[in-house]
Design a protein around this motif. Structure first.
Motif, PDB file in Angstrom:
ATOM      1  N   TYR A  91      96.225  84.944   9.353  1.00 10.88           N
ATOM      2  CA  TYR A  91      95.622  85.634  10.495  1.00 10.88           C
ATOM      3  C   TYR A  91      96.129  85.042  11.812  1.00 10.88           C
ATOM      4  CZ  TYR A  91      92.041  87.420  13.669  1.00 10.88           C
ATOM      5  OH  TYR A  91      91.399  88.025  14.713  1.00 10.88           O
ATOM      6  N   LYS A  92      96.162  83.717  11.881  1.00 11.83           N
ATOM      7  CA  LYS A  92      96.615  83.054  13.106  1.00 11.83           C
ATOM      8  C   LYS A  92      98.086  83.317  13.381  1.00 11.83           C
ATOM      9  CE  LYS A  92      93.152  79.442  12.856  1.00 11.83           C
ATOM     10  NZ  LYS A  92      92.885  78.042  12.530  1.00 11.83           N
ATOM     11  N   MET A  93      98.919  83.314  12.333  1.00 13.81           N
ATOM     12  CA  MET A  93     100.359  83.531  12.519  1.00 13.81           C
ATOM     13  C   MET A  93     100.667  84.984  12.885  1.00 13.81           C
ATOM     14  SD  MET A  93     102.236  81.076   9.707  1.00 13.81           S
ATOM     15  CE  MET A  93     102.043  82.218   8.409  1.00 13.81           C
ATOM     16  N   LEU A  94      99.931  85.915  12.295  1.00 14.65           N
ATOM     17  CA  LEU A  94     100.246  87.335  12.487  1.00 14.65           C
ATOM     18  C   LEU A  94      99.399  87.991  13.574  1.00 14.65           C
ATOM     19  CD1 LEU A  94     100.687  88.179   8.734  1.00 14.65           C
ATOM     20  CD2 LEU A  94     102.485  87.879  10.443  1.00 14.65           C
ATOM     21  N   GLY A  95      98.333  87.332  13.983  1.00 10.19           N
ATOM     22  CA  GLY A  95      97.529  87.826  15.091  1.00 10.19           C
ATOM     23  C   GLY A  95      96.580  88.953  14.756  1.00 10.19           C
ATOM     24  N   GLU A 146      97.777  92.269   4.507  1.00  9.65           N
ATOM     25  CA  GLU A 146      98.998  92.833   3.925  1.00  9.65           C
ATOM     26  C   GLU A 146      99.862  91.733   3.299  1.00  9.65           C
ATOM     27  OE1 GLU A 146     102.898  95.382   5.314  1.00  9.65           O
ATOM     28  OE2 GLU A 146     101.058  95.555   6.480  1.00  9.65           O
ATOM     29  N   VAL A 147     100.004  90.614   4.004  1.00 10.49           N
ATOM     30  CA  VAL A 147     100.794  89.498   3.478  1.00 10.49           C
ATOM     31  C   VAL A 147     100.156  88.946   2.211  1.00 10.49           C
ATOM     32  CG1 VAL A 147     101.449  87.097   3.948  1.00 10.49           C
ATOM     33  CG2 VAL A 147     101.875  88.865   5.642  1.00 10.49           C
ATOM     34  N   LEU A 148      98.843  88.799   2.207  1.00  8.02           N
ATOM     35  CA  LEU A 148      98.171  88.285   1.019  1.00  8.02           C
ATOM     36  C   LEU A 148      98.256  89.271  -0.140  1.00  8.02           C
ATOM     37  CD1 LEU A 148      95.069  86.467   2.506  1.00  8.02           C
ATOM     38  CD2 LEU A 148      97.233  85.516   1.746  1.00  8.02           C
ATOM     39  N   GLN A 149      98.215  90.556   0.155  1.00 13.52           N
ATOM     40  CA  GLN A 149      98.374  91.558  -0.902  1.00 13.52           C
ATOM     41  C   GLN A 149      99.771  91.462  -1.508  1.00 13.52           C
ATOM     42  OE1 GLN A 149      96.180  93.483  -2.326  1.00 13.52           O
ATOM     43  NE2 GLN A 149      97.655  94.476  -3.656  1.00 13.52           N
ATOM     44  N   GLU A 150     100.779  91.302  -0.669  1.00  7.98           N
ATOM     45  CA  GLU A 150     102.157  91.137  -1.161  1.00  7.98           C
ATOM     46  C   GLU A 150     102.260  89.882  -2.020  1.00  7.98           C
ATOM     47  OE1 GLU A 150     106.120  91.885  -1.894  1.00  7.98           O
ATOM     48  OE2 GLU A 150     104.678  93.225  -0.929  1.00  7.98           O
ATOM     49  N   GLY A 151     101.645  88.809  -1.586  1.00  6.51           N
ATOM     50  CA  GLY A 151     101.642  87.583  -2.375  1.00  6.51           C
ATOM     51  C   GLY A 151     100.962  87.775  -3.714  1.00  6.51           C
TER      52      GLY A 151
END
Length: 51
Positions: free
Chosen positions: A18-22, A29-34
């Motif tokens: 959240y902090k990196m992507l704002g 989305e990133v966690l879903q991809e992971g």
């Protein structure tokens, strides 16, 4: 849906994503991809899940 092993590590990953992507949408989305990638290789082939 993430399996149990990935789900265990999801909450600590959400905050830095959240902090990196704002935003929450990008972080989710990133966690879903992971989660999808984790499922593709299978937990037995992941040696250090926390890393």
């Amino acid at each position: 849906m993430p399996d149990g092993a990935f789900a265990e590590h999801r909450p600590p990953l959400l905050s830095p994503a959240y902090k990196m992507l704002g935003g929450a949408a990008g972080a989710e989305e990133v966690l879903q991809e992971g989660s999808l990638r984790w499922g593709a290789v299978g937990p037995p082939s992941v040696q250090h899940a926390h890393a």
